[in-house]
Scaffold this motif. Sequence first.
Motif, PDB file in Angstrom:
ATOM      1  N   HIS A  29      71.907  97.616  53.778  1.00 26.81           N
ATOM      2  CA  HIS A  29      72.476  96.334  54.216  1.00 26.81           C
ATOM      3  C   HIS A  29      73.294  96.575  55.481  1.00 26.81           C
ATOM      4  O   HIS A  29      74.208  97.403  55.479  1.00 26.81           O
ATOM      5  N   LEU A  30      72.971  95.862  56.527  1.00 27.49           N
ATOM      6  CA  LEU A  30      73.707  95.965  57.786  1.00 27.49           C
ATOM      7  C   LEU A  30      74.193  94.575  58.172  1.00 27.49           C
ATOM      8  O   LEU A  30      73.393  93.698  58.541  1.00 27.49           O
TER       9      LEU A  30
ATOM     10  N   ASP B 252      65.507 101.563  56.513  1.00 24.33           N
ATOM     11  CA  ASP B 252      65.686 101.291  55.078  1.00 24.33           C
ATOM     12  C   ASP B 252      66.371  99.954  54.811  1.00 24.33           C
ATOM     13  O   ASP B 252      66.577  99.589  53.649  1.00 24.33           O
ATOM     14  N   ALA B 253      66.731  99.241  55.854  1.00 23.91           N
ATOM     15  CA  ALA B 253      67.506  98.004  55.678  1.00 23.91           C
ATOM     16  C   ALA B 253      66.681  96.928  54.981  1.00 23.91           C
ATOM     17  O   ALA B 253      65.538  96.657  55.353  1.00 23.91           O
ATOM     18  N   ARG B 254      67.309  96.303  53.956  1.00 22.69           N
ATOM     19  CA  ARG B 254      66.723  95.142  53.278  1.00 22.69           C
ATOM     20  C   ARG B 254      67.286  93.842  53.825  1.00 22.69           C
ATOM     21  O   ARG B 254      66.631  92.810  53.780  1.00 22.69           O
ATOM     22  N   SER B 255      68.514  93.907  54.327  1.00 24.12           N
ATOM     23  CA  SER B 255      69.135  92.705  54.891  1.00 24.12           C
ATOM     24  C   SER B 255      69.879  93.081  56.160  1.00 24.12           C
ATOM     25  O   SER B 255      70.440  94.177  56.258  1.00 24.12           O
TER      26      SER B 255
ATOM     27  N   ARG C  74      60.937  97.019  55.914  1.00 24.04           N
ATOM     28  CA  ARG C  74      61.416  96.693  54.562  1.00 24.04           C
ATOM     29  C   ARG C  74      62.381  95.507  54.566  1.00 24.04           C
ATOM     30  O   ARG C  74      62.891  95.123  53.518  1.00 24.04           O
ATOM     31  N   LEU C  75      62.614  94.946  55.731  1.00 25.70           N
ATOM     32  CA  LEU C  75      63.594  93.862  55.856  1.00 25.70           C
ATOM     33  C   LEU C  75      63.110  92.600  55.132  1.00 25.70           C
ATOM     34  O   LEU C  75      61.989  92.129  55.359  1.00 25.70           O
TER      35      LEU C  75
ATOM     36  N   LEU D 218      63.447  95.412  66.205  1.00 25.35           N
ATOM     37  CA  LEU D 218      63.523  94.990  64.809  1.00 25.35           C
ATOM     38  C   LEU D 218      62.177  95.062  64.106  1.00 25.35           C
ATOM     39  O   LEU D 218      62.122  95.063  62.871  1.00 25.35           O
ATOM     40  N   ALA D 219      61.092  95.125  64.858  1.00 27.30           N
ATOM     41  CA  ALA D 219      59.766  95.212  64.238  1.00 27.30           C
ATOM     42  C   ALA D 219      59.598  96.489  63.420  1.00 27.30           C
ATOM     43  O   ALA D 219      58.703  96.580  62.573  1.00 27.30           O
TER      44      ALA D 219
END
Length: 369
Positions: free
Chosen positions: A203-204, A223-226, A245-246, A240-241
Amino acid sequence: MPKKPSTAARAKATKATRTTAAKPATKKTAVKKATKTTAKKTAAKKATKTTAKQTAPEKATKKTATKRPKIDPLRELAWDVHGAFDAEDPTPAVQIDFVDGYLATAADRGIDVDLDAALPYCAEVLDLELGELRATYEAHARQLAAARGASGQAGEVDALIALCRGEGRHGQSFKDDAARALPPAWPRLGPELGRCLFAGRKHLWLRNAGPFATLAGFEAARDARSLELQVTPDCDLTPLASLTRLESLRLDGKLEGFGALARLPRLKSLQTEANAAGIAELASLPVLRVLSLIVAADVSIAGLVDLEQLNLLELQAGSRPLDDVTAATIATLARKKSRLLRLAEHEGWPLQLALPYRRTPGYVDINRR
């Protein structure tokens, strides 16, 4: 033969006897009277003392009640600042912001107070030991000064990493001062800072950082989901592409140029602003289910019809008149019964729609189940 006493003699003797007999009685009566008098005086004194004792507290109470308590303006200021923090736990980030908020509020009110005078009141209200609060605040001040002093120097990366230790308030990834130090340094140090600060994070949340002009280095957040961040209008979103996993993105500051987000296969929730071109680009997002969108009053929302995968649309579309295009777009979106439309009630035009709706606090809900 003895001579009988005369009548006069007998009378005299009887009188003497009576007088003698009456003397002890008179003395006893005097003692009783004296005792009674003394008892009455003692009782009267006791009653007077008791009354005086009872009257004294009453007078004191009256005096206390009429006397206004003194108010310490510095303590009152600390409680005012505390009210703005909404009962947050005193984490290091809260402690730092609280002291800064106290000093800033004092300056706004024309109260002259320095750090040494402010800290005891802040510690009292936060229920902390004075030494603990001082150590936290002064350590952060040293790290911030080191990062500013190292700007453009060889040790800048290490100084920024040290400053970014520990989370910020409201779930933000970094404390406010640390987050705000990142965008100016990012054009020079983005890739290196990204590897050090973003790798492995799920989470970032960086909205307290201010706008990023470039996102080079964000590739490290694989690894960021959000993700939550603010960018400049011309910022390129291509890095951001890589965040494949976002699932959830909040993007502030950009109205169009969302094409890179179409390469995010798991992006289901997006919160952003957009113009007509931006809305058309959002239609290319493959699995977008939830969209919270802000558009200006003069921006056509007709392109929203192309977002076929939407289950929830939260729309703030400005204080516009209910024109035919807007009414037709909302009616078309509402035909899918599984799609919830949430419109801002304060804008007025949602209440004029010829569609069944339910009011919820601040919103007009269409297709609410």
